[in-house]
Design a protein around this motif. Structure first.
Motif, PDB file in Angstrom:
ATOM      1  N   LYS A   1       0.819  -1.210   0.000  1.00 15.34           N
ATOM      2  CA  LYS A   1       0.000   0.000   0.000  1.00 15.34           C
ATOM      3  C   LYS A   1       0.851   1.257   0.000  1.00 15.34           C
ATOM      4  CE  LYS A   1      -3.633   2.361   2.616  1.00 15.34           C
ATOM      5  NZ  LYS A   1      -4.495   2.318   3.807  1.00 15.34           N
ATOM      6  N   SER A   2       2.057   1.166   0.614  1.00  7.60           N
ATOM      7  CA  SER A   2       2.901   2.345   0.720  1.00  7.60           C
ATOM      8  C   SER A   2       3.734   2.604  -0.524  1.00  7.60           C
ATOM      9  CB  SER A   2       3.829   2.202   1.932  1.00  7.60           C
ATOM     10  OG  SER A   2       4.664   1.076   1.762  1.00  7.60           O
ATOM     11  N   ALA A   3       3.641   1.745  -1.536  1.00  3.23           N
ATOM     12  CA  ALA A   3       4.467   1.921  -2.725  1.00  3.23           C
ATOM     13  C   ALA A   3       4.129   3.213  -3.464  1.00  3.23           C
ATOM     14  CB  ALA A   3       4.286   0.729  -3.660  1.00  3.23           C
ATOM     15  N   TYR A   4       2.846   3.505  -3.632  1.00  2.00           N
ATOM     16  CA  TYR A   4       2.412   4.726  -4.285  1.00  2.00           C
ATOM     17  C   TYR A   4       1.320   5.372  -3.438  1.00  2.00           C
ATOM     18  CZ  TYR A   4       4.642   2.682  -8.390  1.00  2.00           C
ATOM     19  OH  TYR A   4       5.545   2.122  -9.253  1.00  2.00           O
ATOM     20  N   PRO A   5       1.217   6.694  -3.496  1.00  3.48           N
ATOM     21  CA  PRO A   5       0.095   7.329  -2.821  1.00  3.48           C
ATOM     22  C   PRO A   5      -1.219   6.805  -3.377  1.00  3.48           C
ATOM     23  CG  PRO A   5       1.755   8.945  -3.452  1.00  3.48           C
ATOM     24  CD  PRO A   5       2.128   7.650  -4.110  1.00  3.48           C
ATOM     25  N   THR A   6      -2.114   6.430  -2.490  1.00  9.13           N
ATOM     26  CA  THR A   6      -3.370   5.851  -2.945  1.00  9.13           C
ATOM     27  C   THR A   6      -4.423   6.904  -3.247  1.00  9.13           C
ATOM     28  OG1 THR A   6      -4.066   5.619  -0.640  1.00  9.13           O
ATOM     29  CG2 THR A   6      -2.970   3.743  -1.647  1.00  9.13           C
ATOM     30  N   THR A   7      -4.238   8.092  -2.731  1.00 11.77           N
ATOM     31  CA  THR A   7      -5.258   9.124  -2.872  1.00 11.77           C
ATOM     32  C   THR A   7      -4.607  10.481  -3.045  1.00 11.77           C
ATOM     33  OG1 THR A   7      -6.717   7.883  -1.393  1.00 11.77           O
ATOM     34  CG2 THR A   7      -7.298  10.174  -1.813  1.00 11.77           C
ATOM     35  N   GLU A   8      -5.222  11.317  -3.859  1.00  8.75           N
ATOM     36  CA  GLU A   8      -4.850  12.726  -3.925  1.00  8.75           C
ATOM     37  C   GLU A   8      -6.020  13.533  -3.422  1.00  8.75           C
ATOM     38  OE1 GLU A   8      -3.433  13.990  -7.675  1.00  8.75           O
ATOM     39  OE2 GLU A   8      -1.675  12.677  -7.666  1.00  8.75           O
ATOM     40  N   ALA A   9      -5.733  14.501  -2.560  1.00  7.04           N
ATOM     41  CA  ALA A   9      -6.806  15.269  -1.942  1.00  7.04           C
ATOM     42  C   ALA A   9      -6.568  16.760  -2.113  1.00  7.04           C
ATOM     43  CB  ALA A   9      -6.916  14.911  -0.460  1.00  7.04           C
ATOM     44  N   ASP A  10      -7.648  17.505  -1.983  1.00  7.58           N
ATOM     45  CA  ASP A  10      -7.591  18.967  -2.021  1.00  7.58           C
ATOM     46  C   ASP A  10      -8.210  19.516  -0.744  1.00  7.58           C
ATOM     47  OD1 ASP A  10      -6.730  20.053  -4.856  1.00  7.58           O
ATOM     48  OD2 ASP A  10      -7.962  18.283  -5.221  1.00  7.58           O
ATOM     49  N   MET A  11      -7.554  20.508  -0.157  1.00 10.47           N
ATOM     50  CA  MET A  11      -8.165  21.228   0.949  1.00 10.47           C
ATOM     51  C   MET A  11      -8.614  22.591   0.437  1.00 10.47           C
ATOM     52  SD  MET A  11      -6.848  22.694   4.604  1.00 10.47           S
ATOM     53  CE  MET A  11      -6.703  24.357   3.941  1.00 10.47           C
ATOM     54  N   THR A  12      -9.899  22.835   0.508  1.00  6.04           N
ATOM     55  CA  THR A  12     -10.466  24.110   0.086  1.00  6.04           C
ATOM     56  C   THR A  12     -11.157  24.754   1.276  1.00  6.04           C
ATOM     57  OG1 THR A  12     -12.501  23.000  -0.635  1.00  6.04           O
ATOM     58  CG2 THR A  12     -10.801  23.368  -2.304  1.00  6.04           C
ATOM     59  N   GLY A  13     -11.297  26.061   1.203  1.00  7.07           N
ATOM     60  CA  GLY A  13     -11.945  26.767   2.303  1.00  7.07           C
ATOM     61  C   GLY A  13     -12.640  28.024   1.829  1.00  7.07           C
ATOM     62  N   SER A  14     -13.524  28.525   2.667  1.00  3.55           N
ATOM     63  CA  SER A  14     -14.253  29.745   2.351  1.00  3.55           C
ATOM     64  C   SER A  14     -14.422  30.568   3.621  1.00  3.55           C
ATOM     65  CB  SER A  14     -15.621  29.423   1.742  1.00  3.55           C
ATOM     66  OG  SER A  14     -16.412  28.682   2.664  1.00  3.55           O
ATOM     67  N   TYR A  15     -14.713  31.858   3.433  1.00  3.10           N
ATOM     68  CA  TYR A  15     -14.976  32.717   4.594  1.00  3.10           C
ATOM     69  C   TYR A  15     -16.085  33.708   4.263  1.00  3.10           C
ATOM     70  CZ  TYR A  15     -11.867  36.079   2.180  1.00  3.10           C
ATOM     71  OH  TYR A  15     -11.275  36.930   1.258  1.00  3.10           O
ATOM     72  N   LEU A  16     -16.794  34.089   5.306  1.00  2.00           N
ATOM     73  CA  LEU A  16     -17.893  35.047   5.190  1.00  2.00           C
ATOM     74  C   LEU A  16     -17.724  36.075   6.291  1.00  2.00           C
ATOM     75  CD1 LEU A  16     -20.625  35.853   3.867  1.00  2.00           C
ATOM     76  CD2 LEU A  16     -21.753  34.407   5.577  1.00  2.00           C
ATOM     77  N   ILE A  17     -17.697  37.350   5.925  1.00  2.00           N
ATOM     78  CA  ILE A  17     -17.450  38.425   6.880  1.00  2.00           C
ATOM     79  C   ILE A  17     -18.759  38.824   7.559  1.00  2.00           C
ATOM     80  CG2 ILE A  17     -16.591  40.771   7.162  1.00  2.00           C
ATOM     81  CD1 ILE A  17     -14.923  40.315   4.620  1.00  2.00           C
ATOM     82  N   GLY A  18     -18.800  38.685   8.886  1.00  2.00           N
ATOM     83  CA  GLY A  18     -19.953  39.103   9.658  1.00  2.00           C
ATOM     84  C   GLY A  18     -19.690  40.437  10.343  1.00  2.00           C
ATOM     85  N   ALA A  19     -20.610  40.843  11.220  1.00  2.00           N
ATOM     86  CA  ALA A  19     -20.462  42.124  11.903  1.00  2.00           C
ATOM     87  C   ALA A  19     -19.350  42.092  12.940  1.00  2.00           C
ATOM     88  CB  ALA A  19     -21.787  42.506  12.559  1.00  2.00           C
ATOM     89  N   ASP A  20     -19.266  41.008  13.699  1.00  2.00           N
ATOM     90  CA  ASP A  20     -18.292  40.913  14.786  1.00  2.00           C
ATOM     91  C   ASP A  20     -17.281  39.796  14.597  1.00  2.00           C
ATOM     92  OD1 ASP A  20     -19.557  43.000  16.318  1.00  2.00           O
ATOM     93  OD2 ASP A  20     -21.120  41.555  16.818  1.00  2.00           O
ATOM     94  N   VAL A  21     -17.594  38.827  13.741  1.00  2.00           N
ATOM     95  CA  VAL A  21     -16.692  37.699  13.521  1.00  2.00           C
ATOM     96  C   VAL A  21     -16.632  37.369  12.037  1.00  2.00           C
ATOM     97  CG1 VAL A  21     -17.098  36.677  15.804  1.00  2.00           C
ATOM     98  CG2 VAL A  21     -18.522  35.973  13.857  1.00  2.00           C
ATOM     99  N   ILE A  22     -15.631  36.564  11.687  1.00  2.00           N
ATOM    100  CA  ILE A  22     -15.492  36.058  10.318  1.00  2.00           C
ATOM    101  C   ILE A  22     -15.718  34.557  10.377  1.00  2.00           C
ATOM    102  CG2 ILE A  22     -13.969  35.872   8.312  1.00  2.00           C
ATOM    103  CD1 ILE A  22     -12.374  38.236   9.625  1.00  2.00           C
ATOM    104  N   TYR A  23     -16.665  34.077   9.584  1.00  2.00           N
ATOM    105  CA  TYR A  23     -17.013  32.661   9.583  1.00  2.00           C
ATOM    106  C   TYR A  23     -16.154  31.935   8.543  1.00  2.00           C
ATOM    107  CZ  TYR A  23     -21.137  34.490  11.979  1.00  2.00           C
ATOM    108  OH  TYR A  23     -21.963  35.135  12.857  1.00  2.00           O
ATOM    109  N   LEU A  24     -15.516  30.844   8.974  1.00  2.00           N
ATOM    110  CA  LEU A  24     -14.653  30.076   8.076  1.00  2.00           C
ATOM    111  C   LEU A  24     -15.090  28.625   8.016  1.00  2.00           C
ATOM    112  CD1 LEU A  24     -12.461  32.109   9.880  1.00  2.00           C
ATOM    113  CD2 LEU A  24     -11.192  31.488   7.839  1.00  2.00           C
ATOM    114  N   SER A  25     -14.857  28.029   6.865  1.00  2.00           N
ATOM    115  CA  SER A  25     -15.181  26.614   6.662  1.00  2.00           C
ATOM    116  C   SER A  25     -14.093  26.003   5.791  1.00  2.00           C
ATOM    117  CB  SER A  25     -16.546  26.462   5.985  1.00  2.00           C
ATOM    118  OG  SER A  25     -16.831  25.099   5.721  1.00  2.00           O
ATOM    119  N   ALA A  26     -13.630  24.807   6.159  1.00  3.59           N
ATOM    120  CA  ALA A  26     -12.600  24.119   5.370  1.00  3.59           C
ATOM    121  C   ALA A  26     -12.947  22.652   5.256  1.00  3.59           C
ATOM    122  CB  ALA A  26     -11.229  24.290   6.014  1.00  3.59           C
ATOM    123  N   GLN A  27     -12.527  22.039   4.159  1.00  2.00           N
ATOM    124  CA  GLN A  27     -12.754  20.608   3.978  1.00  2.00           C
ATOM    125  C   GLN A  27     -11.622  19.994   3.158  1.00  2.00           C
ATOM    126  OE1 GLN A  27     -16.522  20.276   1.962  1.00  2.00           O
ATOM    127  NE2 GLN A  27     -15.686  20.881  -0.007  1.00  2.00           N
TER     128      GLN A  27
END
Length: 218
Positions: A147-173
């Motif tokens: 299993k360790s011979a080659y990477p079995t999976t390629e992944a992407d980490m993406t994220g977003s943000y939304l500016i609120g009045a007092d805080v900034i909301y973030l989400s990542a996956q």
């Protein structure tokens, strides 16, 4: 009417035992402000949350890494993309890049194979050498790779943000690059303060400050 009230106040102060006229003069302004409510009435709207954003982003990265568990091999590359503004995709501020880089740094500290998406080469990477234990073959002559011979999976980490009045909301996956299957996700908030306003210039017009109140008159 008001001048009479001032005079009565001064006389009352002067009549106090051991109270000299010089003390009355020194204390009059503060006392009058208190009694007649004519002092400065501006006060901070909210105490600013000065928590370093890197601490909060590191905590989010820890949650992402813990949630990943064994869903992907640690040698599998995770391409990290700058976070995007939900309400303005073309937001030129450096906020999205800084957050992504901080999260990526923490994931790398957790021994994950992290690659910043824009730094990736477009050329196909050469195949890694076969491991020492890959000389066993199937009847058809194909090498049996661990299993360790080659990477079995390629992944992407993406994220977003939304500016609120007092805080900034973030989400990542973190998701499979091919199938889109989500391996890990996390949501958190960052405070609106001097640090985030530096990274998001559009917040400067929304900065909290002194809130004047109506001066009451007798």
């Amino acid at each position: 009417m008001r001048n009479c009230a001032y005079l009565l106040l001064v006389l009352a102060l002067a009549s106090l035992p051991g109270c000299s006229w010089s003390k009355v003069k020194r204390n009059y302004d503060k006392t009058a402000d208190f009694v007649f409510d004519i002092g400065p009435t501006a006060a901070p709207l909210n105490a600013e949350d000065e928590t370093p954003i890197i601490d909060l982003n590191y905590e989010a990265a820890d949650e992402l890494a813990s949630d990943l568990g064994n869903d992907i091999d640690k040698q599998s590359p995770i391409r990290v993309h700058p976070f995007v503004n939900v309400s303005r995709q073309a937001d030129p501020s450096p906020f999205g890049r800084v957050v992504a880089e901080q999260v990526a740094s923490r994931l790398a500290q957790r021994d994950l194979n992290v690659v910043m998406a824009e730094a990736q080469t477009r050329k196909a990477a050469p195949a890694p050498p076969l491991p020492a234990d890959a000389n066993a073959t199937e009847p058809g002559g194909l090498a049996l790779l661990t299993k360790s011979a080659y990477p079995t999976t390629e992944a992407d980490m993406t994220g977003s943000y939304l500016i609120g009045a007092d805080v900034i909301y973030l989400s990542a996956q973190v998701a499979d690059s091919v199938t889109g299957e989500v391996f890990s996700g996390w949501q958190w908030t960052l405070p609106v303060n001097q640090n985030t306003m530096t990274l998001l210039p559009q917040l400067r017009n929304q900065q909290g400050g002194l809130t004047p109140t109506v001066q009451r008159q007798f």
